[in-house]
Write a protein that holds these residues in place. Structure first.
Motif, PDB file in Angstrom:
ATOM      1  N   TRP A 243       0.627  -1.206   0.047  1.00  0.00           N
ATOM      2  CA  TRP A 243       0.134   0.025  -0.090  1.00  0.00           C
ATOM      3  C   TRP A 243       1.013   1.260  -0.237  1.00  0.00           C
ATOM      4  CZ3 TRP A 243      -5.589  -0.413   0.918  1.00  0.00           C
ATOM      5  CH2 TRP A 243      -5.912  -1.497   0.848  1.00  0.00           C
ATOM      6  N   ARG A 244       1.981   1.107   0.547  1.00  0.00           N
ATOM      7  CA  ARG A 244       3.079   2.207   0.709  1.00  0.00           C
ATOM      8  C   ARG A 244       2.484   3.235   1.349  1.00  0.00           C
ATOM      9  NH1 ARG A 244       6.233   0.351   1.241  1.00  0.00           N
ATOM     10  NH2 ARG A 244       7.698   2.047   0.398  1.00  0.00           N
ATOM     11  N   LEU A 245       2.546   3.305   2.558  1.00  0.00           N
ATOM     12  CA  LEU A 245       2.366   4.353   3.540  1.00  0.00           C
ATOM     13  C   LEU A 245       2.959   4.306   4.799  1.00  0.00           C
ATOM     14  CD1 LEU A 245      -0.985   5.990   3.927  1.00  0.00           C
ATOM     15  CD2 LEU A 245      -0.006   5.387   6.185  1.00  0.00           C
ATOM     16  N   GLY A 246       3.703   5.036   5.113  1.00  0.00           N
ATOM     17  CA  GLY A 246       4.600   5.514   6.373  1.00  0.00           C
ATOM     18  C   GLY A 246       4.371   6.859   6.821  1.00  0.00           C
ATOM     19  N   TYR A 247       4.888   7.171   8.211  1.00  0.00           N
ATOM     20  CA  TYR A 247       4.819   8.590   8.541  1.00  0.00           C
ATOM     21  C   TYR A 247       5.872   8.723   9.749  1.00  0.00           C
ATOM     22  CZ  TYR A 247       2.202   5.335  12.316  1.00  0.00           C
ATOM     23  OH  TYR A 247       1.877   4.578  13.229  1.00  0.00           O
ATOM     24  N   ILE A 248       5.859  10.048   9.967  1.00  0.00           N
ATOM     25  CA  ILE A 248       6.631  10.472  10.915  1.00  0.00           C
ATOM     26  C   ILE A 248       5.857  11.434  12.173  1.00  0.00           C
ATOM     27  CG2 ILE A 248       8.637  10.693   9.642  1.00  0.00           C
ATOM     28  CD1 ILE A 248       8.142  13.678   9.517  1.00  0.00           C
ATOM     29  N   GLY A 249       6.522  11.417  13.202  1.00  0.00           N
ATOM     30  CA  GLY A 249       6.192  12.229  14.289  1.00  0.00           C
ATOM     31  C   GLY A 249       7.437  13.232  14.327  1.00  0.00           C
ATOM     32  N   ALA A 250       7.547  14.274  14.358  1.00  0.00           N
ATOM     33  CA  ALA A 250       8.656  15.524  14.081  1.00  0.00           C
ATOM     34  C   ALA A 250       8.652  16.743  14.490  1.00  0.00           C
ATOM     35  CB  ALA A 250       9.135  15.281  12.587  1.00  0.00           C
ATOM     36  N   PRO A 251       9.863  17.384  15.088  1.00  0.00           N
ATOM     37  CA  PRO A 251       9.509  18.627  15.433  1.00  0.00           C
ATOM     38  C   PRO A 251       8.995  19.580  14.095  1.00  0.00           C
ATOM     39  CG  PRO A 251      11.698  17.628  15.914  1.00  0.00           C
ATOM     40  CD  PRO A 251      11.027  16.725  15.286  1.00  0.00           C
ATOM     41  N   VAL A 252       8.246  20.574  14.430  1.00  0.00           N
ATOM     42  CA  VAL A 252       7.598  21.002  13.499  1.00  0.00           C
ATOM     43  C   VAL A 252       8.260  21.643  12.237  1.00  0.00           C
ATOM     44  CG1 VAL A 252       7.401  23.268  14.217  1.00  0.00           C
ATOM     45  CG2 VAL A 252       5.494  22.446  12.990  1.00  0.00           C
ATOM     46  N   GLU A 253       9.465  22.108  12.758  1.00  0.00           N
ATOM     47  CA  GLU A 253      10.419  22.716  11.396  1.00  0.00           C
ATOM     48  C   GLU A 253      10.727  21.464  10.378  1.00  0.00           C
ATOM     49  OE1 GLU A 253      11.017  22.825  14.454  1.00  0.00           O
ATOM     50  OE2 GLU A 253      11.600  24.768  15.208  1.00  0.00           O
TER      51      GLU A 253
END
Ligand code: PMP
Ligand code: GLU
Length: 396
Positions: A243-253
């Motif tokens: 399906w090709r889906l990943g994500y991040i939680g990151a500092p807003v910059e």
């Protein structure tokens, strides 16, 4: 044809190359067992497929917002709270075309020419290549089986120079299956805190495939929360590799930078996959219990069978679905005209002689090991290891 010089620096993904080779040999009629690719053999659960069908029927077929649909980003915020105790907001979340693209976005956002990126070995194949593509300098920190292939605070601190920009690691680890404990991460966090310009990619894609108990996220340590990018996705836990889906939680910059990059590269992640991922990310993770138990049984089976083979030295992985045995006892041995000098030679020998596809440890920064993916049925694993045993016995 004269291609761009950056291509000459870039290696083909060894995991994908081996699985391609296995597929080609199978197409020629060879009875190949492939333990090369890290991909669950389960199917995507029906409730996730239903969410995709509903999205299609409701015409979620136009360009999505570049960072991801709001409902998916909010579901990811909740997931990070629920599973990891992390307090991200929607603005910290960017959805991408696989965790692989998430990692590439972050590296391209933060790493420039000559910046050093610390990568403990064994590492996942793509880290080095992505860093090289961004003109960064990968700095490999070797670890050994004796320390369960883990980076220590001491080794981390020794590797940091004024040029160090980033650290990339995975836990549970691909290819070793090692899982960092709370105390081990706390010790690393104490070093990271001393270098406020250091950014860390904590790749947690195998979070749910953990036989040890609770998954620990590096970003839980408040003092370094703004230095850590947490990578995750739906490929492994929810059997959604295609399906090709990943994500991040990151500092807003960093999140904003990733958004800008993918606005030029992909225009955002497939709309239907995103709606399916809402169902996956919101789902009760207790439904994964059976899958994790199956992986643990397979791990135990493989360890038992591999330990019966003379010269195989295995660590006991606490997560993911890989074994990373040291096979260097076979170096210098031969069968007919074939001499085994390296892990690469051994993996090619096993492909030819045993018809079993594995990945050489060299691709993961370790020259003595091979990687076995046990994401397949117990029958197939038994057959594969029996073939490996017979082929290795022929080496004198
Ligand atoms: N990180 C690691 C450690 C992996 O093994 C993989 C393999 N798929 C990825 C990231 C990329 O995952 P995805 O399929 O979501 O791109
Ligand atoms: N991550 C998997 C592996 O290591 C899939 C291959 C890839 O994405 O490169 O086998």
């Amino acid at each position: 044809m004269q291609l761009a010089s950056r291509l000459s620096k870039l290696e083909e993904s060894a995991t994908l190359a081996m699985s391609r080779l296995a597929r080609e040999l199978k197409a020629q009629g060879k009875d190949i067992i492939s333990l090369s690719l890290g991909e669950p053999d389960f199917h995507t659960p029906q409730f996730i497929k239903d969410a995709a069908i509903e999205a299609l029927n409701n015409n979620f077929t136009t360009y999505p917002p570049v960072p991801g649909y709001d409902d998916l980003r909010d579901a990811i915020v909740e997931k990070f709270k629920r599973d990891n105790g992390l307090n991200y907001k929607r603005e910290n979340i960017i959805v991408s075309t696989g965790a692989k693209q998430s990692i590439a976005n972050v590296v391209f956002s933060c790493v420039g020419e000559g910046d050093e990126v610390l990568i403990p070995a064994p590492y996942w194949v793509s880290y080095i290549e992505i860093v090289k593509m961004a003109d960064g300098v990968p700095v490999v920190i070797p670890t050994t089986m004796e320390t369960d292939f883990k980076l220590t605070a001491d080794a981390l601190e020794k590797a940091i120079t004024p040029k160090t920009k980033m650290l990339i690691y995975s836990s549970p680890c691909n290819p070793t299956g090692s899982v960092y404990s709370y105390d081990e991460l706390k010790a690393l966090a104490a070093v990271i805190e001393k270098y406020p310009d250091l950014i860390v990619i904590s790749d947690e894609i195998y979070e749910h495939i953990n036989f040890k108990g609770k998954h620990e996220s590096l970003a839980q340590f408040d003092a370094i929360f703004n230095q850590v990018v947490t990578i995750n996705g739906v490929s492994k836990a929810w059997a959604m590799t295609g399906w090709r889906l990943g994500y991040i939680g990151a500092p807003v910059e960093i999140a904003n930078a990733c958004n800008k990059i993918q606005g030029q590269f992909t225009s955002g992640t497939n709309s239907i996959a995103q709606k399916a991922a809402v169902a996956a990310v919101k789902a009760d993770v207790s439904v994964l219990t059976d899958m994790v138990a199956a992986f643990k049984n397979r791990r135990d089976l493989c360890l038992r069978l591999l330990n019966e083979i003379p010269g195989m030295k295995c660590s006991i992985p606490d997560g993911a679905f890989y074994l990373f045995p040291d096979i260097s006892a076979y170096f210098g041995k031969k069968c007919g005209n074939t001499v085994i000098r390296t892990a690469n030679d051994l993996s090619m020998y096993l492909l030819d002689e045993a018809n079993v596809a594995l990945v050489t440890g060299e691709a993961f920064g370790n020259e003595k090991c091979i990687r076995i993916s046990y994401a397949t049925s117990e029958n197939i694993l038994e057959e594969a290891i029996s073939r490996i045993k017979i082929a290795l016995a022929k080496l004198q």
